[in-house]
Scaffold this motif. Sequence first.
Motif, PDB file in Angstrom:
ATOM      1  N   GLU A  80      46.092  -4.311  59.305  1.00 57.29           N
ATOM      2  CA  GLU A  80      46.547  -3.679  60.535  1.00 57.29           C
ATOM      3  C   GLU A  80      46.257  -4.531  61.773  1.00 57.29           C
ATOM      4  OE1 GLU A  80      48.533  -1.192  60.389  1.00 57.29           O
ATOM      5  OE2 GLU A  80      48.258  -1.215  58.202  1.00 57.29           O
ATOM      6  N   ALA A  81      45.040  -5.070  61.859  1.00 59.01           N
ATOM      7  CA  ALA A  81      44.687  -5.843  63.052  1.00 59.01           C
ATOM      8  C   ALA A  81      45.525  -7.116  63.179  1.00 59.01           C
ATOM      9  CB  ALA A  81      43.193  -6.160  63.037  1.00 59.01           C
ATOM     10  N   ARG A 124      46.798 -17.736  70.117  1.00 57.34           N
ATOM     11  CA  ARG A 124      45.329 -17.694  70.178  1.00 57.34           C
ATOM     12  C   ARG A 124      44.848 -16.837  71.343  1.00 57.34           C
ATOM     13  NH1 ARG A 124      42.876 -20.932  66.556  1.00 57.34           N
ATOM     14  NH2 ARG A 124      44.119 -22.595  65.588  1.00 57.34           N
ATOM     15  N   GLU A 125      45.571 -16.853  72.437  1.00 56.86           N
ATOM     16  CA  GLU A 125      45.216 -16.012  73.582  1.00 56.86           C
ATOM     17  C   GLU A 125      45.316 -14.531  73.216  1.00 56.86           C
ATOM     18  OE1 GLU A 125      47.190 -14.832  77.893  1.00 56.86           O
ATOM     19  OE2 GLU A 125      47.452 -16.888  77.152  1.00 56.86           O
ATOM     20  N   VAL A 126      46.406 -14.167  72.546  1.00 55.28           N
ATOM     21  CA  VAL A 126      46.599 -12.768  72.144  1.00 55.28           C
ATOM     22  C   VAL A 126      45.542 -12.358  71.118  1.00 55.28           C
ATOM     23  CG1 VAL A 126      48.173 -11.160  71.006  1.00 55.28           C
ATOM     24  CG2 VAL A 126      49.062 -12.814  72.661  1.00 55.28           C
ATOM     25  N   ALA A 127      45.249 -13.242  70.171  1.00 53.12           N
ATOM     26  CA  ALA A 127      44.242 -12.931  69.159  1.00 53.12           C
ATOM     27  C   ALA A 127      42.864 -12.756  69.786  1.00 53.12           C
ATOM     28  CB  ALA A 127      44.205 -14.028  68.102  1.00 53.12           C
ATOM     29  N   ALA A 128      42.526 -13.607  70.754  1.00 56.14           N
ATOM     30  CA  ALA A 128      41.224 -13.500  71.424  1.00 56.14           C
ATOM     31  C   ALA A 128      41.111 -12.190  72.182  1.00 56.14           C
ATOM     32  CB  ALA A 128      41.019 -14.682  72.355  1.00 56.14           C
ATOM     33  N   ALA A 129      42.213 -11.755  72.770  1.00 57.34           N
ATOM     34  CA  ALA A 129      42.202 -10.511  73.540  1.00 57.34           C
ATOM     35  C   ALA A 129      42.015  -9.292  72.642  1.00 57.34           C
ATOM     36  CB  ALA A 129      43.507 -10.380  74.329  1.00 57.34           C
ATOM     37  N   ALA A 130      42.294  -9.451  71.358  1.00 62.28           N
ATOM     38  CA  ALA A 130      42.164  -8.328  70.423  1.00 62.28           C
ATOM     39  C   ALA A 130      40.725  -8.093  69.992  1.00 62.28           C
ATOM     40  CB  ALA A 130      43.041  -8.574  69.200  1.00 62.28           C
ATOM     41  N   GLY A 131      39.817  -8.979  70.384  1.00 62.77           N
ATOM     42  CA  GLY A 131      38.415  -8.828  69.985  1.00 62.77           C
ATOM     43  C   GLY A 131      38.058  -9.757  68.851  1.00 62.77           C
ATOM     44  N   GLY A 132      36.899  -9.567  68.277  1.00 63.46           N
ATOM     45  CA  GLY A 132      36.376 -10.502  67.296  1.00 63.46           C
ATOM     46  C   GLY A 132      36.733 -10.225  65.856  1.00 63.46           C
ATOM     47  N   ASP A 133      37.629  -9.284  65.604  1.00 65.88           N
ATOM     48  CA  ASP A 133      37.946  -8.932  64.222  1.00 65.88           C
ATOM     49  C   ASP A 133      39.080  -9.759  63.639  1.00 65.88           C
ATOM     50  OD1 ASP A 133      35.988  -6.981  64.241  1.00 65.88           O
ATOM     51  OD2 ASP A 133      37.374  -5.413  64.928  1.00 65.88           O
ATOM     52  N   VAL A 134      39.737 -10.551  64.487  1.00 71.22           N
ATOM     53  CA  VAL A 134      40.905 -11.314  64.050  1.00 71.22           C
ATOM     54  C   VAL A 134      40.730 -12.760  64.488  1.00 71.22           C
ATOM     55  CG1 VAL A 134      43.411 -11.593  64.258  1.00 71.22           C
ATOM     56  CG2 VAL A 134      42.417  -9.311  64.198  1.00 71.22           C
ATOM     57  N   GLU A 135      41.179 -13.688  63.639  1.00 74.60           N
ATOM     58  CA  GLU A 135      41.140 -15.100  63.992  1.00 74.60           C
ATOM     59  C   GLU A 135      42.434 -15.767  63.578  1.00 74.60           C
ATOM     60  OE1 GLU A 135      38.032 -17.159  61.961  1.00 74.60           O
ATOM     61  OE2 GLU A 135      38.550 -16.316  60.008  1.00 74.60           O
ATOM     62  N   VAL A 136      42.683 -16.935  64.167  1.00 69.68           N
ATOM     63  CA  VAL A 136      43.853 -17.742  63.823  1.00 69.68           C
ATOM     64  C   VAL A 136      43.354 -18.995  63.118  1.00 69.68           C
ATOM     65  CG1 VAL A 136      45.842 -19.019  64.690  1.00 69.68           C
ATOM     66  CG2 VAL A 136      45.150 -16.882  65.802  1.00 69.68           C
ATOM     67  N   VAL A 137      43.888 -19.258  61.921  1.00 68.55           N
ATOM     68  CA  VAL A 137      43.508 -20.435  61.150  1.00 68.55           C
ATOM     69  C   VAL A 137      44.735 -21.320  60.975  1.00 68.55           C
ATOM     70  CG1 VAL A 137      42.658 -21.272  58.931  1.00 68.55           C
ATOM     71  CG2 VAL A 137      41.690 -19.195  59.929  1.00 68.55           C
ATOM     72  N   LYS A 146      44.379 -13.567  60.580  1.00 62.69           N
ATOM     73  CA  LYS A 146      43.655 -12.926  59.487  1.00 62.69           C
ATOM     74  C   LYS A 146      42.390 -12.258  59.978  1.00 62.69           C
ATOM     75  CE  LYS A 146      40.916 -15.642  57.036  1.00 62.69           C
ATOM     76  NZ  LYS A 146      39.635 -15.582  57.792  1.00 62.69           N
ATOM     77  N   SER A 147      41.832 -11.408  59.151  1.00 65.16           N
ATOM     78  CA  SER A 147      40.542 -10.794  59.433  1.00 65.16           C
ATOM     79  C   SER A 147      39.447 -11.856  59.400  1.00 65.16           C
ATOM     80  CB  SER A 147      40.214  -9.726  58.386  1.00 65.16           C
ATOM     81  OG  SER A 147      41.191  -8.719  58.348  1.00 65.16           O
ATOM     82  N   THR A 148      38.498 -11.764  60.317  1.00 62.14           N
ATOM     83  CA  THR A 148      37.395 -12.718  60.329  1.00 62.14           C
ATOM     84  C   THR A 148      36.446 -12.501  59.144  1.00 62.14           C
ATOM     85  OG1 THR A 148      36.168 -11.230  61.793  1.00 62.14           O
ATOM     86  CG2 THR A 148      37.417 -13.001  62.832  1.00 62.14           C
ATOM     87  N   GLY A 149      36.463 -11.333  58.555  1.00 62.28           N
ATOM     88  CA  GLY A 149      35.511 -11.019  57.482  1.00 62.28           C
ATOM     89  C   GLY A 149      35.881 -11.547  56.119  1.00 62.28           C
ATOM     90  N   VAL A 150      37.041 -12.199  55.988  1.00 62.79           N
ATOM     91  CA  VAL A 150      37.438 -12.740  54.691  1.00 62.79           C
ATOM     92  C   VAL A 150      37.621 -14.249  54.799  1.00 62.79           C
ATOM     93  CG1 VAL A 150      38.543 -10.603  53.933  1.00 62.79           C
ATOM     94  CG2 VAL A 150      39.904 -12.339  55.095  1.00 62.79           C
ATOM     95  N   SER A 151      37.411 -14.919  53.673  1.00 64.01           N
ATOM     96  CA  SER A 151      37.609 -16.366  53.621  1.00 64.01           C
ATOM     97  C   SER A 151      37.764 -16.769  52.165  1.00 64.01           C
ATOM     98  CB  SER A 151      36.421 -17.110  54.238  1.00 64.01           C
ATOM     99  OG  SER A 151      35.263 -16.956  53.431  1.00 64.01           O
ATOM    100  N   LYS A 152      38.253 -17.964  51.940  1.00 73.40           N
ATOM    101  CA  LYS A 152      38.348 -18.472  50.574  1.00 73.40           C
ATOM    102  C   LYS A 152      36.955 -18.561  49.934  1.00 73.40           C
ATOM    103  CE  LYS A 152      42.404 -21.531  50.788  1.00 73.40           C
ATOM    104  NZ  LYS A 152      42.814 -22.912  50.433  1.00 73.40           N
TER     105      LYS A 152
END
Length: 227
Positions: A80-81, A124-137, A146-152
Amino acid sequence: MVPPLALDIDGTLTTASGRIDPRVLELLPEWDAPVVLATGKAFPYPVALAHFLGRAETVVAENGGVVHVGGETAVLGDPEAPRAVVEAFRERGGDPGWGAGDTVNRWRETEVALSLDADEALLREVAAAAGGDVEVVDTGYAYHVKSTGVSKGRGLERVAGALGRAPDEFVAIGDSENDVSTFAVAGESYAVANADDAARAAADVVVADSYMDATAGVLADLRERGE
């Protein structure tokens, strides 16, 4: 004995033009240890590759958002995020870049991938504004929201546990920022020569060759070492 493997796909098992290198079909079916296909691609892609290799469908997909091992699938990312970020990106005039027939995201369950032609700064600007739950890779092939809580790496830890293995038994090979977490938990890690700066800095070894040339060389060395 050869070690278990954690292998990226794009840039690692492919040619420079993005095709699966035919040596993948020669070297991986007979590898006598688990092979984990760990990728940023949507879940069906590594499952299909494992199927055509005749191997167990042992997969970390969507940068850790989906993990499949032992016939069971775990959806770990929050879709969702990332989708909300991409919708906000569109509202700001951003274009994901795939056109109307977007098969890149059609089967994606936990993240959204945007073309490298998309406006990275705005994304990246939009993702940063959404808070710390989302990142751009940036994987070098797409921008993944993607969610910051998951990774390979976390996906590999989950797979290793299900297989009764320790993550540091695995040898990881990759080429991108999204492989850094895999390199961190694997016992041995290799970046191919075409890898980005993040992957090169994180790897134990940067191989002189690129793409599947590098991977085939590493596999040959590992097999010789295990004899």
